[in-house]
Design a protein around this motif. Structure first.
Motif, PDB file in Angstrom:
ATOM      1  N   GLY A  54       0.667  -1.109  -0.033  1.00 49.21           N
ATOM      2  CA  GLY A  54       0.129  -0.022  -0.061  1.00 49.21           C
ATOM      3  C   GLY A  54       0.864   1.277  -0.115  1.00 49.21           C
ATOM      4  O   GLY A  54       1.885   1.271  -0.116  1.00 49.21           O
ATOM      5  N   PRO A  55       0.075   2.437  -0.104  1.00 47.46           N
ATOM      6  CA  PRO A  55       0.948   3.822   0.001  1.00 47.46           C
ATOM      7  C   PRO A  55       1.866   4.051   0.917  1.00 47.46           C
ATOM      8  O   PRO A  55       2.850   4.524   0.832  1.00 47.46           O
ATOM      9  N   ARG A  56       1.472   3.573   2.348  1.00 44.76           N
ATOM     10  CA  ARG A  56       2.219   3.667   3.396  1.00 44.76           C
ATOM     11  C   ARG A  56       3.796   2.995   3.103  1.00 44.76           C
ATOM     12  O   ARG A  56       4.727   3.426   3.448  1.00 44.76           O
ATOM     13  N   GLN A  57       3.558   1.673   2.608  1.00 45.98           N
ATOM     14  CA  GLN A  57       4.773   0.867   2.410  1.00 45.98           C
ATOM     15  C   GLN A  57       5.620   1.442   1.532  1.00 45.98           C
ATOM     16  O   GLN A  57       6.775   1.563   1.361  1.00 45.98           O
ATOM     17  N   VAL A  58       4.805   2.012   0.503  1.00 52.39           N
ATOM     18  CA  VAL A  58       5.749   2.581  -0.772  1.00 52.39           C
ATOM     19  C   VAL A  58       6.356   3.839  -0.506  1.00 52.39           C
ATOM     20  O   VAL A  58       7.451   4.049  -0.650  1.00 52.39           O
ATOM     21  N   ARG A  59       5.823   4.679   0.520  1.00 57.58           N
ATOM     22  CA  ARG A  59       6.422   5.730   0.969  1.00 57.58           C
ATOM     23  C   ARG A  59       7.728   5.477   1.807  1.00 57.58           C
ATOM     24  O   ARG A  59       9.050   6.160   1.599  1.00 57.58           O
ATOM     25  N   THR A  60       7.743   4.572   2.653  1.00 55.23           N
ATOM     26  CA  THR A  60       8.648   3.843   3.514  1.00 55.23           C
ATOM     27  C   THR A  60       9.803   3.329   2.698  1.00 55.23           C
ATOM     28  O   THR A  60      11.117   3.792   2.899  1.00 55.23           O
ATOM     29  N   ALA A  61       9.538   2.684   1.578  1.00 58.86           N
ATOM     30  CA  ALA A  61      10.671   2.080   0.753  1.00 58.86           C
ATOM     31  C   ALA A  61      11.285   3.228  -0.130  1.00 58.86           C
ATOM     32  O   ALA A  61      12.384   3.123  -0.221  1.00 58.86           O
ATOM     33  N   PHE A  62      10.565   4.239  -0.590  1.00 58.66           N
ATOM     34  CA  PHE A  62      11.267   5.268  -1.290  1.00 58.66           C
ATOM     35  C   PHE A  62      12.250   5.994  -0.173  1.00 58.66           C
ATOM     36  O   PHE A  62      13.412   6.385  -0.441  1.00 58.66           O
ATOM     37  N   HIS A  63      11.706   6.294   0.926  1.00 57.97           N
ATOM     38  CA  HIS A  63      12.642   7.046   2.041  1.00 57.97           C
ATOM     39  C   HIS A  63      13.958   6.134   2.219  1.00 57.97           C
ATOM     40  O   HIS A  63      14.939   6.641   2.113  1.00 57.97           O
ATOM     41  N   ASP A  64      13.771   4.756   2.483  1.00 51.73           N
ATOM     42  CA  ASP A  64      14.718   3.962   2.860  1.00 51.73           C
ATOM     43  C   ASP A  64      15.735   3.588   1.765  1.00 51.73           C
ATOM     44  O   ASP A  64      16.918   3.877   1.933  1.00 51.73           O
ATOM     45  N   GLU A  65      15.356   3.424   0.701  1.00 53.64           N
ATOM     46  CA  GLU A  65      16.037   3.299  -0.575  1.00 53.64           C
ATOM     47  C   GLU A  65      17.021   4.554  -1.002  1.00 53.64           C
ATOM     48  O   GLU A  65      18.083   4.433  -1.228  1.00 53.64           O
ATOM     49  N   CYS A  66      16.305   5.649  -0.697  1.00 57.83           N
ATOM     50  CA  CYS A  66      17.002   6.770  -1.173  1.00 57.83           C
ATOM     51  C   CYS A  66      18.173   7.312  -0.180  1.00 57.83           C
ATOM     52  O   CYS A  66      19.190   7.427  -0.214  1.00 57.83           O
ATOM     53  N   ALA A  67      17.741   7.136   1.252  1.00 61.80           N
ATOM     54  CA  ALA A  67      18.810   7.318   2.152  1.00 61.80           C
ATOM     55  C   ALA A  67      19.872   6.513   2.286  1.00 61.80           C
ATOM     56  O   ALA A  67      21.162   6.578   2.513  1.00 61.80           O
ATOM     57  N   GLN A  68      19.705   4.977   1.809  1.00 60.29           N
ATOM     58  CA  GLN A  68      20.940   3.994   1.510  1.00 60.29           C
ATOM     59  C   GLN A  68      21.513   4.539   0.395  1.00 60.29           C
ATOM     60  O   GLN A  68      23.119   4.544   0.714  1.00 60.29           O
ATOM     61  N   LEU A  69      21.164   5.112  -0.575  1.00 59.36           N
ATOM     62  CA  LEU A  69      22.049   5.589  -1.648  1.00 59.36           C
ATOM     63  C   LEU A  69      22.787   6.678  -1.150  1.00 59.36           C
ATOM     64  O   LEU A  69      23.829   6.811  -1.746  1.00 59.36           O
ATOM     65  N   VAL A  70      22.218   7.508  -0.540  1.00 54.48           N
ATOM     66  CA  VAL A  70      23.110   8.917  -0.018  1.00 54.48           C
ATOM     67  C   VAL A  70      24.329   8.131   0.760  1.00 54.48           C
ATOM     68  O   VAL A  70      25.222   8.873   0.503  1.00 54.48           O
ATOM     69  N   GLU A  71      24.023   7.616   1.699  1.00 55.63           N
ATOM     70  CA  GLU A  71      25.120   6.858   2.633  1.00 55.63           C
ATOM     71  C   GLU A  71      26.449   6.140   1.433  1.00 55.63           C
ATOM     72  O   GLU A  71      27.572   6.333   1.487  1.00 55.63           O
ATOM     73  N   VAL A  72      25.914   5.517   0.141  1.00 54.34           N
ATOM     74  CA  VAL A  72      27.027   4.988  -0.732  1.00 54.34           C
ATOM     75  C   VAL A  72      27.542   6.107  -1.397  1.00 54.34           C
ATOM     76  O   VAL A  72      28.695   6.142  -1.510  1.00 54.34           O
ATOM     77  N   LEU A  73      26.748   7.016  -2.036  1.00 58.61           N
ATOM     78  CA  LEU A  73      27.542   8.264  -2.510  1.00 58.61           C
ATOM     79  C   LEU A  73      28.289   8.862  -2.036  1.00 58.61           C
ATOM     80  O   LEU A  73      29.357   9.257  -2.423  1.00 58.61           O
ATOM     81  N   ALA A  74      28.024   9.005  -0.666  1.00 56.73           N
ATOM     82  CA  ALA A  74      29.019  10.042   0.261  1.00 56.73           C
ATOM     83  C   ALA A  74      30.561   9.333   0.474  1.00 56.73           C
ATOM     84  O   ALA A  74      31.414  10.214   0.575  1.00 56.73           O
ATOM     85  N   GLY A  75      30.564   8.052   0.160  1.00 59.07           N
ATOM     86  CA  GLY A  75      31.793   7.619   0.289  1.00 59.07           C
ATOM     87  C   GLY A  75      32.798   7.175  -1.180  1.00 59.07           C
ATOM     88  O   GLY A  75      33.744   6.475  -1.025  1.00 59.07           O
ATOM     89  N   LEU A  76      32.178   7.890  -2.320  1.00 59.31           N
ATOM     90  CA  LEU A  76      32.592   7.551  -3.519  1.00 59.31           C
ATOM     91  C   LEU A  76      33.682   8.538  -3.925  1.00 59.31           C
ATOM     92  O   LEU A  76      33.594   9.687  -3.421  1.00 59.31           O
TER      93      LEU A  76
END
Length: 228
Positions: free
Chosen positions: A6-28
């Motif tokens: 549902g929409p709440r799960q989709v919102r959480t997934a967008f938040h989590d995946e974007c935050a994870q990508l930020v962590e990766v990018l910061a170390g490149l």
């Protein structure tokens, strides 16, 4: 129907995946950003620019007038017509034009600001809001956000491969993407796939073996059309 998440799960997934990508990018390092990817002709830097543009797209869409009703769901959004040669060429050129200078930390900060601005706009939108995509489709906001989870998550697999790293796909994003691909149905047990296998195989990141292709087609799993 898209699936069961549902929409709440989709919102959480967008938040989590974007935050994870930020962590990766910061170390490149700069050398990492110049690596080629399996989404030619993009480098890591150019693919990040494409993902950033996709993650930020909803801000302008929500600022525009709302269509009266939704016409396409997330599955329909990834139709083959969206990736006709002329459209795909524009998408590729856009990724190259949008590539930003700076090191990994700078790209991380820019992407972090972009996705958080998007999520703020989503949270301010009224229930049932409909948006119009750049392809002209009218979609429920929650359905379009589902496509953003797919874009950030699947291109995250592309970035991980280019960087020689294990995939960092978050469990919440994996659940949303897998749900879209299966329509909420179970994966045939004879395939022996976990969610990561499913996503890699159905999106073309790993080739299907001939016997897998037969099972996938018989099960009606959704082999979505989207380039890169």
């Amino acid at each position: 129907m898209t699936g069961v998440t549902g929409p709440r799960q989709v919102r959480t997934a967008f938040h989590d995946e974007c935050a994870q990508l930020v962590e990766v990018l910061a170390g490149l390092a700069d050398g990492d950003l110049d690596r080629p990817t399996d989404c030619p002709p993009w480098t890591v830097r150019e693919l990040v620019a494409h993902v950033r543009a996709g993650a930020a797209r909803l801000v302008d869409m929500l600022a525009a007038p709302a269509p009266s009703r939704a016409e396409v769901d997330a599955t329909g959004y990834f139709g083959a017509a969206k990736f006709a040669p002329a459209v795909d060429a524009d998408r590729i050129d856009g990724g190259r034009r949008a590539a930003r200078a700076g090191d990994g930390a700078a790209l991380a900060a820019d992407f972090d600001a972009a996705w958080r601005t998007t999520l703020d706009a989503v949270d301010r939108a009224p229930a049932g809001r409909v948006v119009r995509t750049r392809h002209g489709d009218a979609m429920a906001l929650a359905e379009f956000l589902r496509t953003r989870v797919v874009e950030v998550g699947v291109h995250g697999l592309d970035l991980a491969a280019a960087l020689g790293r294990d995939p960092w796909l978050t469990p919440t994003a994996a659940a949303v993407i897998a749900d879209l691909l299966t329509g909420g149905r179970p994966v045939p047990p004879e395939l022996g796939w976990d969610r990561l296998d499913l996503i890699r195989k159905i999106t073309g990141r790993v080739p299907l073996a001939p016997h897998e292709r037969l099972i996938v087609d018989a099960a009606g799993l959704r082999r979505l059309s989207f380039a890169g």
